[in-house]
Design a protein around this motif. Sequence first.
Motif, PDB file in Angstrom:
ATOM      1  N   PHE A   1       2.219  -1.412   8.441  1.00  0.00           N
ATOM      2  CA  PHE A   1       1.986  -2.427   9.460  1.00  0.00           C
ATOM      3  C   PHE A   1       1.141  -3.562   8.891  1.00  0.00           C
ATOM      4  O   PHE A   1       1.421  -4.745   9.112  1.00  0.00           O
ATOM      5  CB  PHE A   1       1.308  -1.786  10.670  1.00  0.00           C
ATOM      6  N   ASN A   2       0.114  -3.203   8.129  1.00  0.00           N
ATOM      7  CA  ASN A   2      -0.731  -4.220   7.502  1.00  0.00           C
ATOM      8  C   ASN A   2       0.045  -5.056   6.489  1.00  0.00           C
ATOM      9  O   ASN A   2      -0.146  -6.277   6.392  1.00  0.00           O
ATOM     10  CB  ASN A   2      -1.939  -3.574   6.826  1.00  0.00           C
ATOM     11  N   LEU A   3       0.929  -4.417   5.732  1.00  0.00           N
ATOM     12  CA  LEU A   3       1.743  -5.160   4.767  1.00  0.00           C
ATOM     13  C   LEU A   3       2.681  -6.129   5.472  1.00  0.00           C
ATOM     14  O   LEU A   3       2.887  -7.256   5.014  1.00  0.00           O
ATOM     15  CB  LEU A   3       2.533  -4.186   3.891  1.00  0.00           C
ATOM     16  N   CYS A   4       3.255  -5.704   6.586  1.00  0.00           N
ATOM     17  CA  CYS A   4       4.103  -6.600   7.371  1.00  0.00           C
ATOM     18  C   CYS A   4       3.309  -7.806   7.851  1.00  0.00           C
ATOM     19  O   CYS A   4       3.779  -8.955   7.779  1.00  0.00           O
ATOM     20  CB  CYS A   4       4.702  -5.868   8.565  1.00  0.00           C
ATOM     21  N   LYS A   5       2.107  -7.554   8.329  1.00  0.00           N
ATOM     22  CA  LYS A   5       1.272  -8.647   8.824  1.00  0.00           C
ATOM     23  C   LYS A   5       0.887  -9.604   7.705  1.00  0.00           C
ATOM     24  O   LYS A   5       0.817 -10.823   7.919  1.00  0.00           O
ATOM     25  CB  LYS A   5       0.030  -8.085   9.514  1.00  0.00           C
ATOM     26  N   LEU A   6       0.641  -9.077   6.510  1.00  0.00           N
ATOM     27  CA  LEU A   6       0.346  -9.942   5.365  1.00  0.00           C
ATOM     28  C   LEU A   6       1.558 -10.799   5.009  1.00  0.00           C
ATOM     29  O   LEU A   6       1.422 -11.988   4.697  1.00  0.00           O
ATOM     30  CB  LEU A   6      -0.069  -9.097   4.159  1.00  0.00           C
TER      31      LEU A   6
ATOM     32  N   PRO B   1      11.430  -3.810  10.761  1.00  0.00           N
ATOM     33  CA  PRO B   1      11.636  -5.243  10.485  1.00  0.00           C
ATOM     34  C   PRO B   1      10.832  -5.633   9.249  1.00  0.00           C
ATOM     35  O   PRO B   1       9.625  -5.367   9.177  1.00  0.00           O
ATOM     36  CB  PRO B   1      11.090  -5.932  11.743  1.00  0.00           C
ATOM     37  N   LYS B   2      11.498  -6.233   8.277  1.00  0.00           N
ATOM     38  CA  LYS B   2      10.860  -6.485   6.985  1.00  0.00           C
ATOM     39  C   LYS B   2      10.803  -7.970   6.641  1.00  0.00           C
ATOM     40  O   LYS B   2      11.626  -8.761   7.111  1.00  0.00           O
ATOM     41  CB  LYS B   2      11.604  -5.699   5.891  1.00  0.00           C
ATOM     42  N   ILE B   3       9.846  -8.308   5.789  1.00  0.00           N
ATOM     43  CA  ILE B   3       9.638  -9.687   5.358  1.00  0.00           C
ATOM     44  C   ILE B   3       9.788  -9.728   3.845  1.00  0.00           C
ATOM     45  O   ILE B   3       9.098  -9.001   3.121  1.00  0.00           O
ATOM     46  CB  ILE B   3       8.235 -10.195   5.771  1.00  0.00           C
TER      47      ILE B   3
END
Length: 343
Positions: A310-315, A9-11
Amino acid sequence: MEEFVRGMPKIELHAHLNGSLTTNMLEELAETKFGLGSPECEFYKEKIADLRNFSSKNLSECFKIFKISHELITNLDLLKKATLLVIQKFHLDNTVYLEIRTTPKRCKEFTKLQYLETIIDSIKESQSTYPEITVKLLPSFDRARGILDAEETLEVISQLIGKFPNTIVGLDISGDPSAGCFKDYKPLLIKAKLLGLRLALHCAEIDGIEDETREMIEFGMDRMGHGTFIKDENLDLLKKNDICVECCLTSNIKCGTVKNYDDHHFNEMFFQHKIPVVICTDDCGVFDTDLSKEILYAVDTFGLDKFDLFNLCKLGIKYSFTSDETKAIITNRVSAYFQNCKF
């Protein structure tokens, strides 16, 4: 890793509507506008074919490409079709949150107000067709169009934001970075903030404008588009103000502002300076890419592992311009996906 990234899942926080139209989409718009096989359609198909071999390393040349989409989208039906095609493209790449940005335009067939209303209607329609993706809108000021055009755009936004506060969530300043002066837009940006809009501003796209870059950072923004030539004191100020940088790898390389993936500032910002960053496409149609490809370029070039992803997704979630409720929903989806993998 490719299969994992494709399914992830991407942002997407930096995607221009017209620039996200692929050559196939542009051909489809030409066929709709002129009719399949018509001389006009064939003329545009030849122009579109040239885009498939686009390899310019010049930022000015990149801006010329948008002229084709502007020439094709001359009525509201075509605008709606273009918007839905772009949303579909991101949906098929498993993007779960998308912020589309566009400069409101007018022509003989529609006003700026109708332009934005049509995009908003298209976004709302897409939610029933593609319920897995949340889409928001960031209208833009185009520096090349001047301050009077920006004033008109903000007036139109002010007429709509009360009716669509959960769709129009931010404002951008984009276009040719060598055109105009940022200080001229400050009064309008202050008004935009009072309307409740968040700011995601193109900044430091070209070298030699350190004073303006500092002025923009000190004025305040929530996110920075590109940030290619941030350095020295401005880099420290960026980190101090907790501004997230939207890194667009392929866009910067094809526009000639970065030599290659190895030299991209994403690496220094993410690993060395611990500055919040997100990976974005910018103009995925123009540059023949998608969000999965951009992430995979970063994986291959900088050795990102699944923990980094995972960290990039959270950012991306943290610095998105959506509600806390929506952020929680997206966080749960992303977390569930990563919990099924081994770090």
